[in-house]
Write a protein that holds these residues in place. Structure first.
Motif, PDB file in Angstrom:
ATOM      1  N   GLY A 160       0.793  -1.215   0.000  1.00 14.22           N
ATOM      2  CA  GLY A 160       0.000   0.000   0.000  1.00 14.22           C
ATOM      3  C   GLY A 160       0.826   1.266   0.000  1.00 14.22           C
ATOM      4  O   GLY A 160       1.969   1.288   0.453  1.00 14.22           O
ATOM      5  N   ARG A 161       0.223   2.343  -0.471  1.00 16.45           N
ATOM      6  CA  ARG A 161       0.884   3.646  -0.468  1.00 16.45           C
ATOM      7  C   ARG A 161       0.881   4.255   0.935  1.00 16.45           C
ATOM      8  O   ARG A 161       1.751   5.047   1.269  1.00 16.45           O
ATOM      9  N   LEU A 162      -0.114   3.880   1.721  1.00 14.21           N
ATOM     10  CA  LEU A 162      -0.205   4.300   3.118  1.00 14.21           C
ATOM     11  C   LEU A 162      -0.265   3.049   3.987  1.00 14.21           C
ATOM     12  O   LEU A 162      -0.891   2.055   3.610  1.00 14.21           O
ATOM     13  N   ILE A 163       0.390   3.112   5.138  1.00 17.77           N
ATOM     14  CA  ILE A 163       0.379   1.994   6.077  1.00 17.77           C
ATOM     15  C   ILE A 163      -0.378   2.422   7.318  1.00 17.77           C
ATOM     16  O   ILE A 163      -0.046   3.438   7.942  1.00 17.77           O
ATOM     17  N   ALA A 164      -1.399   1.666   7.671  1.00 15.72           N
ATOM     18  CA  ALA A 164      -2.205   1.942   8.856  1.00 15.72           C
ATOM     19  C   ALA A 164      -2.009   0.801   9.843  1.00 15.72           C
ATOM     20  O   ALA A 164      -2.195  -0.369   9.495  1.00 15.72           O
ATOM     21  N   PHE A 165      -1.633   1.136  11.069  1.00 17.05           N
ATOM     22  CA  PHE A 165      -1.370   0.129  12.090  1.00 17.05           C
ATOM     23  C   PHE A 165      -2.597  -0.030  12.985  1.00 17.05           C
ATOM     24  O   PHE A 165      -3.278   0.939  13.308  1.00 17.05           O
ATOM     25  N   LEU A 166      -2.842  -1.270  13.394  1.00 13.59           N
ATOM     26  CA  LEU A 166      -3.951  -1.571  14.301  1.00 13.59           C
ATOM     27  C   LEU A 166      -3.523  -2.709  15.211  1.00 13.59           C
ATOM     28  O   LEU A 166      -3.127  -3.774  14.728  1.00 13.59           O
ATOM     29  N   ASP A 167      -3.594  -2.486  16.517  1.00 14.70           N
ATOM     30  CA  ASP A 167      -3.323  -3.564  17.464  1.00 14.70           C
ATOM     31  C   ASP A 167      -4.545  -4.469  17.553  1.00 14.70           C
ATOM     32  O   ASP A 167      -5.688  -4.020  17.401  1.00 14.70           O
ATOM     33  N   ALA A 168      -4.308  -5.735  17.863  1.00 18.57           N
ATOM     34  CA  ALA A 168      -5.361  -6.748  17.753  1.00 18.57           C
ATOM     35  C   ALA A 168      -6.372  -6.707  18.883  1.00 18.57           C
ATOM     36  O   ALA A 168      -7.291  -7.526  18.905  1.00 18.57           O
ATOM     37  N   ASP A 169      -6.232  -5.777  19.832  1.00 19.82           N
ATOM     38  CA  ASP A 169      -7.266  -5.623  20.853  1.00 19.82           C
ATOM     39  C   ASP A 169      -7.984  -4.277  20.750  1.00 19.82           C
ATOM     40  O   ASP A 169      -8.813  -3.946  21.599  1.00 19.82           O
ATOM     41  N   ASP A 170      -7.699  -3.513  19.710  1.00 20.08           N
ATOM     42  CA  ASP A 170      -8.374  -2.245  19.467  1.00 20.08           C
ATOM     43  C   ASP A 170      -9.232  -2.366  18.212  1.00 20.08           C
ATOM     44  O   ASP A 170      -9.190  -3.366  17.496  1.00 20.08           O
TER      45      ASP A 170
END
Length: 306
Positions: A84-94
């Motif tokens: 992807g051109r943008l990277i979005a992070f997400l933790d697995a409990d949010d």
């Protein structure tokens, strides 16, 4: 090769109870041009099987498995696969609100010079149903002092970064097991990255007494391991006083950490009382809360200091 607008990175470690909700929040986004990278970090529960089942029903999901290496290494591994051109992070409990990616995509389209962005967070009770309070988003570009003091981004679940910027400013420092996200942000800003917030609630952050973010002493050790790299000794001392206030507030919203709240309050006041009390609403409230914490029910502390 096709490149989606977003690569969503979700590090997974023993998260069988929360992973599905996190992934579903990505699948429910109004902006759908995404790939979802699930990297299992050597889980010992059913996390890997759940991730594979999710991938079976959604061809946008890629599952990678590795031996346990920690959050920093897991995020770095995922980014290596990202298209992807943008990277979005997400933790697995949010989890995210449905308009999360659309809002970030619009901001980066309007402000292509930005390297990264974040938004407002709702701090959720442990049961995940009730928001306790919400974060604030400072105006303008983030400064190194803001990142070192209380880190308005707060959690990687809130961070979106241009892929080329991530590669330019470097990966997460894998030697850090705590505060690696704050070090990464500080390094970016120190080296000229432009990071701006969206004043809209887009992330639900689950408070968890047993999570890494609740291990306050290790967070403090991690902060001290890098903070001096990015500021003068005087500024670092002032920032450390405010960071102690931040840790004291975190302690006050944990069910079993009232004593730690007083320890960090006294430490912050000793380092620089003026800095600790620089925001009277937060400084005085935190100091009073630390003194009164043994007499306050945990549910009251949580609502006041989340």
């Amino acid at each position: 090769m096709y490149a989606p607008a977003f690569s969503v990175v979700i590090p997974c470690y023993n998260c069988e109870m929360t992973l599905i909700r996190s992934v579903r929040s990505v699948q429910a986004q109004t902006f759908t041009d995404v790939e979802i990278l699930l990297v299992d970090d050597g889980s010992s529960d059913k996390t890997l099987g759940l991730a594979q089942a999710l991938a079976h029903n959604d061809d946008r999901i890629l599952v990678v498995s590795q031996r346990n290496a920690g959050a920093a290494a897991t995020r770095n591994r995922a980014v290596a696969f990202a298209k992807g051109r943008l990277i979005a992070f997400l933790d697995a409990d949010d989890w995210w609100h449905p308009g999360k990616l659309a809002a970030h995509h619009a901001l980066h389209a309007a402000r292509p010079e930005l390297d990264a962005s974040f938004a407002q967070i709702a701090f959720m009770a442990k049961d995940g149903h009730e928001p306790l309070t919400r974060s604030s988003v400072p105006q303008g570009l983030l400064s190194i002092v803001q990142v070192l003091r209380e880190n308005p981004v707060c959690t990687m679940s809130n961070a979106v970064v241009r892929a080329d910027s991530f590669r330019r400013f470097g990966p997460f420092r894998e030697s850090l097991t705590h505060s690696e996200d704050q070090e990464w942000l500080a390094r970016m800003v120190f080296n000229g990255a432009r990071i701006m917030g969206i004043d809209e609630e887009l992330v639900a952050y689950r408070t968890n007494d047993g999570g890494l973010s609740s291990d306050l002493e290790k967070m403090y050790d991690g902060w001290r391991a890098f903070a001096g790299d990015y500021a003068s000794s005087e500024v670092t001392r002032q920032c450390e006083a405010v960071y102690c206030r931040y840790l004291a507030r975190r302690a006050l919203r944990l069910s079993n950490a009232a004593g730690q709240a007083l320890k960090y309050t006294l430490r912050g006041l000793h380092l620089d009382a003026g800095a600790f009390l620089s925001d009277p609403r937060r400084g005085l409230c935190t100091a009073l809360g630390a003194l009164l914490a043994p007499m306050l029910p945990p549910v009251v502390r949580t609502r006041i200091f989340a």
